[in-house]
Design a protein around this motif. Sequence first.
Motif, short mmCIF file in Angstrom:
data_model
loop_
_atom_site.label_atom_id
_atom_site.label_comp_id
_atom_site.label_asym_id
_atom_site.label_seq_id
_atom_site.Cartn_x
_atom_site.Cartn_y
_atom_site.Cartn_z
N GLY A 49 61.96 -9.39 15.75
CA GLY A 49 61.04 -9.35 16.89
C GLY A 49 61.50 -10.24 18.02
O GLY A 49 61.41 -9.88 19.21
N LEU A 50 62.04 -11.44 17.69
CA LEU A 50 62.57 -12.31 18.73
C LEU A 50 63.77 -11.67 19.43
O LEU A 50 63.94 -11.79 20.65
CB LEU A 50 62.98 -13.65 18.13
N ALA A 51 64.60 -10.98 18.65
CA ALA A 51 65.75 -10.31 19.24
C ALA A 51 65.32 -9.16 20.15
O ALA A 51 65.93 -8.91 21.20
CB ALA A 51 66.68 -9.80 18.14
N VAL A 52 64.22 -8.48 19.76
CA VAL A 52 63.73 -7.36 20.58
C VAL A 52 63.28 -7.85 21.95
O VAL A 52 63.38 -7.12 22.95
CB VAL A 52 62.59 -6.62 19.84
N LEU A 53 62.81 -9.11 22.04
CA LEU A 53 62.37 -9.64 23.34
C LEU A 53 63.51 -9.68 24.36
O LEU A 53 63.26 -9.70 25.57
CB LEU A 53 61.82 -11.06 23.16
N LEU A 54 64.74 -9.71 23.90
CA LEU A 54 65.87 -9.79 24.80
C LEU A 54 66.39 -8.41 25.23
O LEU A 54 67.27 -8.33 26.10
CB LEU A 54 67.02 -10.56 24.15
N VAL A 55 65.85 -7.35 24.64
CA VAL A 55 66.32 -6.00 25.00
C VAL A 55 66.07 -5.69 26.48
O VAL A 55 66.98 -5.19 27.17
CB VAL A 55 65.67 -4.95 24.09
N PRO A 56 64.87 -5.95 27.03
CA PRO A 56 64.70 -5.68 28.47
C PRO A 56 65.65 -6.48 29.36
O PRO A 56 66.05 -6.01 30.43
CB PRO A 56 63.24 -6.08 28.74
N SER A 57 66.03 -7.68 28.91
CA SER A 57 66.98 -8.46 29.69
C SER A 57 68.34 -7.78 29.72
O SER A 57 69.04 -7.80 30.75
CB SER A 57 67.11 -9.87 29.12
N LEU A 58 68.74 -7.17 28.60
CA LEU A 58 70.00 -6.43 28.58
C LEU A 58 69.95 -5.24 29.53
O LEU A 58 70.92 -4.94 30.23
CB LEU A 58 70.30 -5.96 27.15
N VAL A 59 68.79 -4.57 29.58
CA VAL A 59 68.63 -3.46 30.52
C VAL A 59 68.76 -3.96 31.96
O VAL A 59 69.40 -3.32 32.81
CB VAL A 59 67.27 -2.77 30.31
N ALA A 60 68.15 -5.12 32.24
CA ALA A 60 68.22 -5.67 33.60
C ALA A 60 69.64 -6.05 33.97
O ALA A 60 70.10 -5.78 35.09
CB ALA A 60 67.29 -6.87 33.72
#
Length: 396
Positions: A49-60
């Motif tokens: 779940g903590l790793a999933v929080l960084l997914v939108p940052s990768l998109v950005a």
Amino acid sequence: MSPLPNVHRVWRRRLIALRSLLVLSLALALLTLRRFSPELLPPANVLAGLAVLLVPSLVAVCSLNARPSLQRTLLGVELTLDLLAVLILVQQLGGAANPLSFYLLVPLLLTALTQPPRAAWGLLVLTLAGYLLVGLWHSAPDPHSTLHALSRELSHTHGIGMGVVFVALAGVLTLLGQVIQSLTRDQQRQQERLMELAGRRERLYQVAATLAHQAHELNTPLSSLVMLADNARQEPGLPEATREDLAQIEALARRVAGRLRQTDAELPPRCDYGTLCERLRLHLRHLQPTLSLTVEGDPARTLEPAPDWFRVLANLGYNAIDAGAEQLVVRLEEDGRRLVLQVSDDGPRHQGPTEREGLGVGLALVEATLESLDATLRLDFHHQWSQARIEWSPPT
């Protein structure tokens, strides 16, 4: 005019920093909880779940250089992914009773501040639906863990109160964000209108300055023509036909010059010094809007004939403007029984006396006018300023 900066791209960069800070804070919080509760070991789903929080940052990061027209849409998608990622983490950490669920208000507020109303209210519905879902369906923490005490050992009434507060805050923040966005758009439109008006005013000033400069360029040779024609008529031995031609030339030149000097005609024969300088300020503003005119001396002092004094000050102002002056100082003072009128400027374009004295025939007209007023003119030049000093005895 340069284009406005991409506000949505700036917001996306800030969100990257915000998510990184959130992940770091949660990781430190879990490590701290382990010190107080050694049996608390973050399961794999919590770490995921903590790793999933960084997914939108990768998109950005992958789309920061996209077209400006797409930035708003990408920001909306990114905020939606942010919301879903937090919902997944909250579902793994005890559900809506976990205080972390209030982070859901952050993407909701940012959406209300940056997205159109349909997207903002749509995300509000998605947020409330997700909050209700994780409240009813979530992973329960270990009964003997600190996380269990944080999220589960609460009364049923407390959970309902948290839900009511969350719904109220979500609605208020969405409405507040939309109001702020609407006010920002109104302010931006007002600024654009002000910039447009300022541009129009600047163009009008340029037109007025051009017309005033052309009028000055015409008035100077016309005044010289009047003076030369009058001097030529005084010559003895001229044929009568030539004398009549000179009289006609002088009359025509005076008529055209009078049309160009409407401000002179509006002045009464007697005028106080303050009114004369204020008229001068308005007159020179058309030629140089940025010229600063400072007036010193007794404003009630009467000057006559006022049109002649105005013509003297106007020609000195014209020469100061031609020299690139930004400041013009007019000072009237008494020196015994004589009056002294001092006109100073900071024109840097012409730094030598030869250059300043050669600015057309404006100074020659000033000297001719002052001679008729029984006044004397002295010019002083410096590399940083120029000064005209006029002295005369006022009529008793």
